[in-house]
Write a protein that holds these residues in place. Structure first.
Motif, PDB file in Angstrom:
ATOM      1  N   LEU A   1      -3.169  -1.151   5.278  1.00  0.00           N
ATOM      2  CA  LEU A   1      -2.190  -0.343   4.564  1.00  0.00           C
ATOM      3  C   LEU A   1      -1.142   0.062   5.577  1.00  0.00           C
ATOM      4  CD1 LEU A   1      -1.078   1.450   2.251  1.00  0.00           C
ATOM      5  CD2 LEU A   1      -2.597   3.247   3.093  1.00  0.00           C
TER       6      LEU A   1
ATOM      7  N   SER B   1       1.277  -1.362  -4.079  1.00  0.00           N
ATOM      8  CA  SER B   1       2.292  -1.943  -3.190  1.00  0.00           C
ATOM      9  C   SER B   1       3.683  -1.556  -3.679  1.00  0.00           C
ATOM     10  CB  SER B   1       2.171  -3.466  -3.157  1.00  0.00           C
ATOM     11  OG  SER B   1       1.097  -3.850  -2.344  1.00  0.00           O
TER      12      SER B   1
ATOM     13  N   ILE C   1      -2.753   4.190  -4.620  1.00  0.00           N
ATOM     14  CA  ILE C   1      -1.516   3.656  -4.048  1.00  0.00           C
ATOM     15  C   ILE C   1      -1.350   2.217  -4.516  1.00  0.00           C
ATOM     16  CG2 ILE C   1      -0.370   2.962  -1.910  1.00  0.00           C
ATOM     17  CD1 ILE C   1      -1.978   5.144  -0.488  1.00  0.00           C
TER      18      ILE C   1
ATOM     19  N   LYS D   1       7.497   1.627  -0.057  1.00  0.00           N
ATOM     20  CA  LYS D   1       6.884   2.632   0.809  1.00  0.00           C
ATOM     21  C   LYS D   1       5.553   2.155   1.396  1.00  0.00           C
ATOM     22  CE  LYS D   1       6.645   6.757   2.547  1.00  0.00           C
ATOM     23  NZ  LYS D   1       7.567   7.133   3.615  1.00  0.00           N
ATOM     24  N   TYR D   2       4.728   1.520   0.545  1.00  0.00           N
ATOM     25  CA  TYR D   2       3.384   1.115   0.956  1.00  0.00           C
ATOM     26  C   TYR D   2       3.229  -0.400   0.882  1.00  0.00           C
ATOM     27  CZ  TYR D   2       2.351   6.029   0.054  1.00  0.00           C
ATOM     28  OH  TYR D   2       2.356   7.395   0.063  1.00  0.00           O
TER      29      TYR D   2
ATOM     30  N   LYS E   1      -4.130   7.894  -1.666  1.00  0.00           N
ATOM     31  CA  LYS E   1      -3.580   8.972  -0.835  1.00  0.00           C
ATOM     32  C   LYS E   1      -3.816  10.263  -1.598  1.00  0.00           C
ATOM     33  CE  LYS E   1       0.461  11.124   1.158  1.00  0.00           C
ATOM     34  NZ  LYS E   1       0.400  12.388   0.442  1.00  0.00           N
TER      35      LYS E   1
ATOM     36  N   TYR F   1      -5.973   9.461   3.460  1.00  0.00           N
ATOM     37  CA  TYR F   1      -5.908   8.097   2.956  1.00  0.00           C
ATOM     38  C   TYR F   1      -7.325   7.544   2.883  1.00  0.00           C
ATOM     39  CZ  TYR F   1      -0.892   8.256   3.566  1.00  0.00           C
ATOM     40  OH  TYR F   1       0.441   8.589   3.457  1.00  0.00           O
TER      41      TYR F   1
ATOM     42  N   ASP G   1       4.260  12.040   3.697  1.00  0.00           N
ATOM     43  CA  ASP G   1       3.172  11.074   3.839  1.00  0.00           C
ATOM     44  C   ASP G   1       1.930  11.654   4.501  1.00  0.00           C
ATOM     45  OD1 ASP G   1       4.692   8.922   2.711  1.00  0.00           O
ATOM     46  OD2 ASP G   1       5.799   8.837   4.603  1.00  0.00           O
TER      47      ASP G   1
ATOM     48  N   VAL H   1       2.389   2.188   6.040  1.00  0.00           N
ATOM     49  CA  VAL H   1       3.273   3.193   5.441  1.00  0.00           C
ATOM     50  C   VAL H   1       4.605   3.105   6.174  1.00  0.00           C
ATOM     51  CG1 VAL H   1       3.597   5.632   4.900  1.00  0.00           C
ATOM     52  CG2 VAL H   1       1.271   4.672   5.001  1.00  0.00           C
TER      53      VAL H   1
END
Length: 136
Positions: free
Chosen positions: A95, A80, A78, A83-84, A73, A108, A104, A97
């Motif tokens: 992915l 895990s 990013i 949030k993700y 991002k 990406y 955010d 979000v």
């Protein structure tokens, strides 16, 4: 005595050319065979990118694994977290979000690599209004 050499040449090799090749030589005294297996490693490439069901980016990838998959991002990797959510099932890489908010918004990028190459795709999240994420 002059050596007889026979060559099998395949131009424009594709993954459909992989397999076991057999060479058989024979004369009045007998025959012999040898075999070789051709393994073709194809670099990864995206077949399709599904841009968003709410806050999910999804790619389907083809190529020869194993793959190394990285999501970014705004150029920062990013991992895990709550949030993700990063998932990979067969050729589908996603992915998600959670609780998308103004923090955010951004670009990406998914990068997929194997031993012979890599590919990437990107999407930019923007906010249509204060709650609704859009992907451009």
């Amino acid at each position: 005595m002059v050596e007889n050499k026979h060559v099998l040449e395949i131009s424009s090799v594709t993954t459909s050319d992989r397999g076991v090749y057999t060479c058989k030589a024979s004369n009045r005294f007998g025959a012999d065979i040898c075999q070789a297996e051709m393994a073709i490693i194809d670099k990864p490439h995206f077949i399709k990118v599904v841009k968003g069901t709410n806050t999910v980016l999804q790619c389907e990838v083809a190529g020869t694994g194993p793959f190394e998959i990285s999501w970014y991002k705004d150029k920062k990797q990013i991992r895990s977290s709550k949030k993700y959510r990063l998932t990979s099932q067969k050729a589908v890489i996603s992915l998600e979000v959670s609780s998308f908010n103004s923090a955010d918004v951004g670009e990406y990028e998914c990068v997929i690599a194997n031993e012979v190459g890599k590919c990437m795709c990107s999407a930019t999240y923007i906010l249509k209004d204060w709650q609704t994420p859009l992907i451009s």
